[in-house]
Design an enzyme around this catalytic site. Sequence first.
Site, PDB file in Angstrom:
ATOM      1  N   SER A  61       0.839  -1.198   0.000  1.00  0.00           N
ATOM      2  CA  SER A  61       0.000   0.000   0.000  1.00  0.00           C
ATOM      3  C   SER A  61       0.871   1.243   0.000  1.00  0.00           C
ATOM      4  O   SER A  61       2.028   1.204   0.447  1.00  0.00           O
ATOM      5  CB  SER A  61      -0.893   0.018   1.252  1.00  0.00           C
ATOM      6  OG  SER A  61      -1.549   1.257   1.410  1.00  0.00           O
TER       7      SER A  61
ATOM      8  N   TYR B  30      -2.031  -0.856   9.990  1.00  0.00           N
ATOM      9  CA  TYR B  30      -2.025  -0.948   8.529  1.00  0.00           C
ATOM     10  C   TYR B  30      -0.687  -0.465   7.985  1.00  0.00           C
ATOM     11  O   TYR B  30      -0.089  -1.110   7.117  1.00  0.00           O
ATOM     12  CB  TYR B  30      -3.185  -0.139   7.960  1.00  0.00           C
ATOM     13  CG  TYR B  30      -3.471  -0.396   6.498  1.00  0.00           C
ATOM     14  CD1 TYR B  30      -4.005  -1.615   6.089  1.00  0.00           C
ATOM     15  CD2 TYR B  30      -3.232   0.579   5.539  1.00  0.00           C
ATOM     16  CE1 TYR B  30      -4.289  -1.859   4.755  1.00  0.00           C
ATOM     17  CE2 TYR B  30      -3.508   0.350   4.206  1.00  0.00           C
ATOM     18  CZ  TYR B  30      -4.040  -0.872   3.812  1.00  0.00           C
ATOM     19  OH  TYR B  30      -4.318  -1.111   2.476  1.00  0.00           O
TER      20      TYR B  30
END
Length: 258
Positions: free
Chosen positions: A145, A162
């Site tokens: 990401s 995350y």
Amino acid sequence: MENCFDLEGKVAVVTGASGGLGADAAMAYAQNGADVALLARRKDRLEALAKEIESTGRKALAVQCDVANEESVENAIEEVINYFGKIDILLNNAGVAIRGGVCDLCVEDWDKGMDVNVKGIYLVSKHVIPHMIENNYGKIVNTSSINSVAGDKNDVFIRHVYNASKAAVRGLTMGMACSYGKYGITINAVGPGLFESEMTADTLFKSDDFLEAYSRIVPLNRPAQKGELNGPILFLSSEASSYVTGQTIFVDGGFSVV
């Protein structure tokens, strides 16, 4: 190389295939000639997608799988091998985005984020790579990401587990690429920027202020559109990337270079 994006005769496994970017990629694989094994926890969604893929003339197999559970992964990969006989391509796409900073997250949320986003890639790769080694061929694409290299100071969008897990995906990608290249296996990652998906539809895409701010920062002046991750995934999954391994390609409208 002639028609180096052609996946005719290949078998692709996609985790997190029950919706969003995973489902889009699975369909893109089929449209480019691959048969596809669809792995996720929601079997009903997988079966619906399998029917769509079969309408293109390709084979599809829906397999319920929890990527954070080794027994579930082992059984799923065994089912895929029994059905297709091989695995050429693995897209490790399953992931979760849990909101909160280190001072707010409970240990259970931290563990869930790391289990799905990192342990899941480890477990699925662990049970797929031996089959690729046997055939001296494989293409693995991991989903990292933009949040592996960029944080967010807005409290509403802070996702520390995350950040940590997607950075770990990049490191794992590099390590695996170095170890398994000698077996004809290339291992790379994609780093999506802001795409609308189940993770973002009810949060980031519902904030006009966030979207305006994001668009001002990104060189292409907009979030990603549906399907724009498929090209890089197909590149890394095909012979077009035969001499590319250990890399992370950011598909982020230029966000990572600002």
